[in-house]
Design an enzyme around this catalytic site. Structure first.
Site, PDB file in Angstrom:
ATOM      1  CD  GLU A 161      -2.924  -0.967   2.050  1.00  0.00           C
ATOM      2  OE1 GLU A 161      -3.308   0.210   3.841  1.00  0.00           O
ATOM      3  OE2 GLU A 161      -3.892  -2.193   2.405  1.00  0.00           O
ATOM      4  CD  GLU A 357      -3.163  -5.579   3.690  1.00  0.00           C
ATOM      5  OE1 GLU A 357      -4.392  -5.370   4.659  1.00  0.00           O
ATOM      6  OE2 GLU A 357      -2.098  -5.759   3.716  1.00  0.00           O
TER       7      GLU A 357
HETATM    8  C1  FCB Z   1      -4.361  -2.264   5.564  1.00  0.00           C
HETATM    9  C2  FCB Z   1      -2.994  -2.255   6.244  1.00  0.00           C
HETATM   10  C3  FCB Z   1      -2.298  -3.422   7.126  1.00  0.00           C
HETATM   11  C4  FCB Z   1      -4.139  -3.545   8.320  1.00  0.00           C
HETATM   12  C5  FCB Z   1      -5.201  -3.159   7.764  1.00  0.00           C
HETATM   13  C6  FCB Z   1      -6.333  -3.375   8.532  1.00  0.00           C
HETATM   14  O1  FCB Z   1      -4.264  -1.038   5.361  1.00  0.00           O
HETATM   15  O2  FCB Z   1      -2.247  -2.638   5.480  1.00  0.00           O
HETATM   16  O3  FCB Z   1      -0.935  -3.506   7.910  1.00  0.00           O
HETATM   17  O4  FCB Z   1      -3.509  -2.515   9.418  1.00  0.00           O
HETATM   18  O5  FCB Z   1      -5.275  -1.930   7.216  1.00  0.00           O
END
Ligand code: FCB
Length: 447
Positions: A161, A357
């Site tokens: 990110e 994620e």
């Molecule tokens: C994302 C991050 C991860 C975690 C999630 C909830 O933005 O990559 O580390 O904090 O959010």
């Protein structure tokens, strides 16, 4: 708001070879801060008032010492793969790389594929993404890690990110390194993208053939049809989605952005060639869409972040949806919309996608809200597959409750509960749900 939705019908079958996994990151779980050099996150959390509950990640889940127990939890879950991150300050410390050697061995012995992310926000103190040289330093560190782990690691992630790290860490100052540069933060974005491209080259030079990045993306919904709201939403879409995906996938910044990047026009052009090194797959972190309207001339509190009044957009609440304990709206179909939208936008330039994620914060061991969230998103992902998007994997954020950055330990994203007093791990209901889902996906259909 609680939901009572309980999944009833089985999740449809994903294509053969689909990779199921869970994700974590080094700073959020490892602890053992005394056994590595400091990162910008250590410096940031040491400043009073930066982290909501005043906590630090010095111990976190103590994964550094308890990795065997955590790998056993992964094996019990039955995941194909585990996404974790390698801490650059640890690798820079004597014996630091040995930890990842042990972890990778343990994963391989348990039949779980290691998928390391090489940068998940914990930059060594003394380095700075506003400096171009940091990109070259990153590539050197990546070569060292690839050299050591490349015999057992096949799948690599360069950065996590860069959009959030730029926005939250360098533009708004709510994450490390705590800078409030607003649009003057753009060099940090460019240098991270350059670091990514150089890292892809370093990984390829070490023989890697399965390289991706994990970018956060989400659909942007205009607050209304009003042209001012649409314009603001387009701008937000550019910041979150296009500014990072366009250079990676098309080798160009969106119109007007390249001029804002550091260096001469020819220099940026040459960097874009590095940034656009072909990827084997594209990682997407998805949590929720964002509803965006014209600026409202006042600060806004949004998902724990205060957005300054001078931004050319304002973030609005998405009404009529359940929200997680973090206040994020639960919108599974946003994932289908995002992926089909990306396919339409980038066409053949979009490599196969992996969801690197997806998850939610809820309290409690009997976490049916988490099950409803994950179930809804897995089904939404399947709809994207049915619509022809080439999706190859899905990773839940996160294996463990952990140090959620500026929120400290107040947000629990884990399939496994961690008692931060005793460090005891207890699988939640969602752990059992995910294990059963994976078992169901592997069952050979009858007839
Ligand atoms: C994302 C991050 C991860 C975690 C999630 C909830 O933005 O990559 O580390 O904090 O959010």
């Amino acid at each position: 708001m609680a939901t009572d939705a309980r999944p009833t019908t089985p999740v449809p079958r994903f294509p053969d070879g689909f990779l199921w996994g869970v994700s974590t990151s080094a700073h959020q779980i490892e602890g053992a801060a005394g056994l590595r050099g400091p990162s910008v996150w250590d410096a940031f959390t040491a400043e009073p008032g930066r982290v909501r509950d005043g906590s630090t990640a010095a111990v976190a889940c103590d994964h550094y010492h308890r990795y065997r127990e955590d790998v056993a939890l992964l094996a019990g879950l039955g995941v194909d793969a585990y996404r974790f991150s390698v801490s650059w300050p640890r690798v820079d410390s004597p014996g630091g790389l040995d930890f990842y050697d042990r972890l990778v061995d343990e994963l391989c012995a348990a039949g779980v594929r290691p998928v390391p992310t090489l940068f998940h926000w914990d930059l060594p103190v003394g380095l700075d993404w506003l400096e171009r040289d940091t990109a070259a330093r990153f590539a050197e560190y990546v070569s060292v890690v690839a050299e050591r782990l490349g015999d057992r690691v096949g799948k690599w992630i360069t950065l996590n990110e860069p959009a959030e790290h730029t926005l939250l860490g360098h533009a708004l100052g709510v994450h490390a390194p705590g800078r409030e540069l607003l649009f003057d933060a753009l060099p940090a974005a460019h240098h991270q993208l350059l670091a990514h491209g150089l890292a892809v080259r370093a990984l390829r030079a070490a023989g890697a053939t399965d390289v991706g990045i994990a970018n956060s993306h989400g659909p942007t919904w205009p607050a209304s049809d009003d042209p001012a709201d649409r314009e603001a939403a387009d701008f937000y879409d550019l910041l979150l989605n296009r500014m990072f995906a366009d250079p990676l996938l098309t080798g160009r910044y969106p119109e007007g952005v390249g001029e804002l990047m550091p260096g001469s026009a020819e220099g940026v052009e040459a960097d874009l060639e590095v940034i656009a090194e072909p990827l084997d797959w594209y990682g997407v972190n998805y949590y929720a869409p964002t509803r965006v309207g014209a600026p409202q001339g006042a600060e806004i509190e949004f998902g724990g972040v205060t957005l300054p009044a001078e931004l050319p957009f304002s973030v609005r609440r998405i009404e009529g949806r359940p929200v997680t304990d973090f206040g994020w709206p639960v919108v599974p179909e946003g994932l289908t919309e995002l992926l089909t939208g990306f396919r339409d936008r980038y066409g053949d330039r979009l490599p196969p996608v992996v969801i690197t994620e997806n998850g939610c914060s809820y309290e409690g061991l009997d976490d049916h809200d988490r099950i409803a969230y994950l179930d809804g998103h897995v089904r939404a992902l399947h709809r994207a597959v049915e619509a022809g998007v080439d999706v190859r994997g899905y990773f839940v954020w996160s294996l463990l409750d952990n140090f959620e950055w500026a929120e400290g330990y107040a947000r629990r994203f884990g399939l496994v509960h961690v008692d931060f007093e005793t460090l005891r791990r207890t699988p939640k209901a969602s752990y059992g749900w995910f294990r059963d889902l994976l078992a169901g996906q592997r069952r050979v259909p009858v007839g």
